[in-house]
Design an enzyme around this catalytic site. Structure first.
Site, PDB file in Angstrom:
ATOM      1  N   THR A  84       1.089  -1.354  -0.251  1.00 50.49           N
ATOM      2  CA  THR A  84       0.119  -0.033   0.659  1.00 50.49           C
ATOM      3  C   THR A  84       0.604   0.930  -0.206  1.00 50.49           C
ATOM      4  OG1 THR A  84      -1.575  -1.089   1.132  1.00 50.49           O
ATOM      5  CG2 THR A  84      -1.247   1.361   1.402  1.00 50.49           C
TER       6      THR A  84
ATOM      7  N   GLU B 185      -3.578  -4.707  -3.152  1.00 51.45           N
ATOM      8  CA  GLU B 185      -3.928  -5.828  -2.212  1.00 51.45           C
ATOM      9  C   GLU B 185      -4.872  -5.552  -0.929  1.00 51.45           C
ATOM     10  OE1 GLU B 185      -4.241  -9.372  -3.259  1.00 51.45           O
ATOM     11  OE2 GLU B 185      -5.893  -8.927  -1.448  1.00 51.45           O
ATOM     12  N   PHE B 186      -6.262  -6.144  -0.834  1.00 50.21           N
ATOM     13  CA  PHE B 186      -8.070  -6.088  -0.523  1.00 50.21           C
ATOM     14  C   PHE B 186      -7.654  -7.302   0.963  1.00 50.21           C
ATOM     15  CE2 PHE B 186      -8.069  -3.085  -4.650  1.00 50.21           C
ATOM     16  CZ  PHE B 186      -7.996  -2.421  -3.767  1.00 50.21           C
TER      17      PHE B 186
ATOM     18  N   ASN C  76      -9.490   2.144   2.836  1.00 44.81           N
ATOM     19  CA  ASN C  76      -9.039   1.914   4.137  1.00 44.81           C
ATOM     20  C   ASN C  76      -9.627   2.712   5.123  1.00 44.81           C
ATOM     21  OD1 ASN C  76      -7.918  -0.581   4.296  1.00 44.81           O
ATOM     22  ND2 ASN C  76      -6.124  -0.347   4.417  1.00 44.81           N
TER      23      ASN C  76
ATOM     24  N   GLY D 104     -15.767   0.067  19.185  1.00 50.85           N
ATOM     25  CA  GLY D 104     -15.364  -0.907  19.338  1.00 50.85           C
ATOM     26  C   GLY D 104     -14.255  -0.263  20.645  1.00 50.85           C
TER      27      GLY D 104
ATOM     28  N   GLY E  23      -6.849  -0.934  14.949  1.00 47.24           N
ATOM     29  CA  GLY E  23      -5.876  -1.197  15.131  1.00 47.24           C
ATOM     30  C   GLY E  23      -4.315  -2.177  13.810  1.00 47.24           C
TER      31      GLY E  23
ATOM     32  N   CYS F 237      -2.889  -2.283   8.629  1.00 48.61           N
ATOM     33  CA  CYS F 237      -3.186  -1.273   7.743  1.00 48.61           C
ATOM     34  C   CYS F 237      -3.935  -0.064   8.384  1.00 48.61           C
ATOM     35  CB  CYS F 237      -4.259  -1.890   7.345  1.00 48.61           C
ATOM     36  SG  CYS F 237      -3.229  -3.335   6.424  1.00 48.61           S
TER      37      CYS F 237
ATOM     38  N   LYS G  39      -7.674  -7.885  16.245  1.00 48.58           N
ATOM     39  CA  LYS G  39      -8.664  -8.322  16.151  1.00 48.58           C
ATOM     40  C   LYS G  39      -9.099  -9.999  16.245  1.00 48.58           C
ATOM     41  CE  LYS G  39      -8.600  -9.552  11.104  1.00 48.58           C
ATOM     42  NZ  LYS G  39      -8.752  -9.001   9.556  1.00 48.58           N
TER      43      LYS G  39
ATOM     44  N   ARG H  30       0.385  -6.349  15.574  1.00 45.40           N
ATOM     45  CA  ARG H  30       0.337  -4.512  15.261  1.00 45.40           C
ATOM     46  C   ARG H  30      -0.825  -3.349  15.619  1.00 45.40           C
ATOM     47  NH1 ARG H  30       3.325  -5.989   9.689  1.00 45.40           N
ATOM     48  NH2 ARG H  30       1.496  -7.670   9.743  1.00 45.40           N
TER      49      ARG H  30
END
Ligand SMILES: NC(=O)c1ccc[n+]([C@@H]2O[C@H](COP(=O)([O-])OP(=O)(O)OC[C@H]3O[C@@H](n4cnc5c(N)ncnc54)[C@H](O)[C@@H]3O)[C@@H](O)[C@H]2O)c1
Length: 431
Positions: free
Chosen positions: A124, A156-157, A213, A265, A269, A272, A330, A337
């Site tokens: 990215t 890339e997704f 994003n 939440g 994090g 990305c 998650k 990270r």
């Protein structure tokens, strides 16, 4: 016609890309400068948790997918070279392109003939990078090969936790390429995927990744800001009210996962969203664009973590044992990270809370090794719950929901709003 595909950088994106193309019967070579990572892969072990990728590695390693020790060997005879290296945040939040540019230089230095090579940037990078940074760099290199390399941007997704499935079954493939030879090779590479392949310019391709994003980050910060207001108003069931929001028919037809981003939440994090939102906000500042919304998305992401710490300290005294459930950013991932748990635990330590015990089904070792915080780690969620005075859910693992639903014998601060009330109501701050 594609002779072979090279993938440089075998992290989440690179390894998935390499094995994905091997699955589609291409000959793929992969290289990573991290020798420990290469050794683990050579032994058939994944360096991180990613469902489906372990079986794919077993199927293709040494057959369609070869590991090579260096870029020169990896690039020789390849038609497409995918750069999948990291693009971390620089000091001001800008994208640090040094790893990517170094890898691009190494690729050009390794090209020993005039066989056409397309250098595909899958990492990215901010819009304009291929056109304004990588292309001039290649033209400036003393090696004539730099001139013969065509460039493409192919963001890339994939989502960590379902990377294999996302790569093999994309909803769309974005190929940013000006040159027809590059387009023909990339169209061939993606012909076996049942998804539209959208041809755009490299700058548009890079922009689309940031559109995606930053929209997700914005949805999360919007939901978090609303949850902070709801917390102050009091008497609002977050799960129920957001669930009813998602009942609006204008959400229907969108993949269900999209609604999960418009749900509060304790902050976004992972590798990305934080760095990409910072990078595009930095670009806007550099270009003199007033991007107040993006700046606020970032500010709200810090505010929700402070609010999370406030919720915990409103429930637990400094002498009490706090059990933190969830360290990955998650569920279904061992990636720590930019995990909100890090800022939340660090914030508690700063406020003098010293008795903290944490657990994660997958990420404990990564977290302990990466951050070396003065806290304890429990072997199981049950053990952490039993020894804590106050329990905090920081990552919405199913295991925690199953363990804590209906548990009323100790305070639970549900930062992910994953439990059904009354527990959630019990710890709502009073107005
Ligand atoms: N992780 C995700 O979910 C995700 C999703 C979409 C896009 N991206 C983007 O893809 C890129 C890669 O992300 P990632 O999560 O896979 O990163 P990562 O840190 O997991 O992997 C990068 C790999 O590149 C290797 N590397 C660095 N320089 C190298 C060189 N010169 N030669 C060979 N190997 C080298 C590193 O050792 C590392 O193994 C980033 O730009 C990221 O923003 C990531």
């Amino acid at each position: 016609m594609i002779q072979a595909i090279t993938v440089i950088g075998l992290g989440f994106v690179g390894l998935t890309t390499a094995l994905g193309f091997a699955e589609k019967s291409f000959r793929v070579r992969g290289v990573d400068k991290d020798s420990r990572r290469l050794a683990r892969l050579a032994a058939g072990q994944l360096p991180f948790h990613e469902p489906g990728l372990d079986d794919a590695l077993r199927r293709h390693l040494g057959k369609g997918f070869l590991l090579t020790p260096g870029i020169a060997e990896a690039v020789r005879g390849s038609s497409l070279v995918f750069l999948c290296v990291g693009t971390p945040s620089g000091p001001d939040g800008d994208a640090d392109l040094s790893i990517l540019l170094q890898a691009a230089r190494e690729v050009v230095a390794a090209i020993d003939d005039v066989a056409p090579v397309v250098l595909v940037i899958k990492s990215t990078v901010p819009p304009g990078t291929t056109r304004d940074v990588v292309a001039p760099l290649l033209r400036s290199l003393p090696d004539a090969a730099g001139e013969s390399v065509a460039l493409a941007a192919n963001p890339e997704f994939l989502r960590e936790g379902c990377a294999w499935d996302d790569f093999l079954r994309p909803d769309r493939v974005v190929v940013g390429v000006d040159d027809d030879r590059g387009w023909a090779l990339l169209a061939e590479a993606y012909a076996g995927f049942a998804a539209p392949v959208e041809r755009v310019t490299p700058t548009e391709a890079e922009f689309i990744k940031y559109l995606s994003n930053t929209l997700l980050a914005t949805l999360i910060s919007f939901a978090n800001e609303m949850s902070m207001i709801a917390g102050r108003v009091g008497g609002i069931d977050i799960r129920r009210t957001f669930g009813i929001l998602h009942g609006d028919k204008r959400w229907h037809g969108a993949p269900a996962a999209m609604a999960s981003y418009a749900f509060p939440g304790c902050g976004f994090g992972g590798y990305c969203l934080p760095k990409d939102t910072q990078a595009i906000a930095h670009l806007a500042r550099r270009l003199g664009v007033e991007a107040g919304l993006l700046e606020q998305v970032i500010a709200t992401n810090a505010a929700i973590k402070r609010a999370a710490i406030d919720r915990i300290t409103a429930t637990a005294g400094p002498a009490q044992m706090i059990g933190i459930l969830g360290l990955s950013f998650k569920p279904e991932s061992d990636d720590v990270r930019e995990s909100p748990s890090l800022d939340i635990i660090a914030g508690l330590l700063e406020r003098g809370y010293r008795r903290i015990v944490a657990h994660d089904p997958m990420a404990t070792a990564n977290f302990a090794e990466s951050y070396r915080l003065p806290i304890e780690y429990g072997q199981s969620a049950r053990e952490v719950v039993d020894c804590s005075d106050v329990v905090v859910i920081a990552t919405a693992w199913c295991e925690y929901v199953n363990l804590l639903t209906g548990v009323a014998d100790k305070p639970v601060v549900d930062l992910r709003h994953c439990l059904k009330p009354p527990i959630d109501d019990a710890e709502q701050p009073t107005p």
